[in-house]
Design a protein around this motif. Structure first.
Motif, PDB file in Angstrom:
ATOM      1  N   LEU A   2      10.279  23.887   3.676  1.00 13.93           N
ATOM      2  CA  LEU A   2      10.789  24.449   5.163  1.00 13.93           C
ATOM      3  C   LEU A   2       9.600  24.865   5.873  1.00 13.93           C
ATOM      4  N   LEU A   3       8.768  25.985   5.145  1.00 15.87           N
ATOM      5  CA  LEU A   3       7.394  26.345   5.814  1.00 15.87           C
ATOM      6  C   LEU A   3       6.376  25.032   6.234  1.00 15.87           C
ATOM      7  N   GLN A   4       6.462  24.197   5.486  1.00 15.14           N
ATOM      8  CA  GLN A   4       5.415  22.937   5.636  1.00 15.14           C
ATOM      9  C   GLN A   4       6.104  22.311   6.758  1.00 15.14           C
ATOM     10  N   GLN A   5       7.174  21.930   6.924  1.00 15.07           N
ATOM     11  CA  GLN A   5       7.840  21.594   7.961  1.00 15.07           C
ATOM     12  C   GLN A   5       7.373  22.275   9.418  1.00 15.07           C
ATOM     13  N   ILE A   6       7.612  23.615   9.440  1.00 14.52           N
ATOM     14  CA  ILE A   6       7.399  24.296  10.353  1.00 14.52           C
ATOM     15  C   ILE A   6       5.856  24.514  10.909  1.00 14.52           C
ATOM     16  N   ALA A   7       5.087  24.377   9.723  1.00 21.81           N
ATOM     17  CA  ALA A   7       3.756  24.302  10.104  1.00 21.81           C
ATOM     18  C   ALA A   7       3.126  23.109  10.707  1.00 21.81           C
TER      19      ALA A   7
END
Length: 81
Positions: A2-7
């Motif tokens: 999820l953090l990769q998608q947000i980034a």
């Protein structure tokens, strides 16, 4: 994950360049000043009612046994007649 998608989303939003701002009906200072003036008028209206509670002495409400809906604050004085 999820953090990769947000980034990725934040990076894509930053690369999009300068976005066009929505048009305003007046300059920001005019909008802010008129909102301040309206709220100031409403404050003075509110303050003008602040003396209503001190206008008269409190009067004891009589207990009327003929009321259809007696108030709950008479401590049973209206009942039992």
């Amino acid at each position: 994950m999820l953090l990769q998608q947000i980034a990725t989303f934040v990076a894509a939003a930053g690369e999009s360049g300068h976005e066009e701002l929505a048009p305003l009906i007046a300059p920001p200072l005019v909008i802010g000043g008129s909102m301040f003036a309206i709220l100031l008028v409403l404050m003075f209206i509110t303050l003008s009612y602040s003396n209503l509670g001190r206008r008269h002495e409190a009067v004891e409400e009589h207990a009327d046994p003929h009321r259809q809906h007696t108030n709950k604050h008479d401590h049973g004085q209206a009942q039992g007649h």
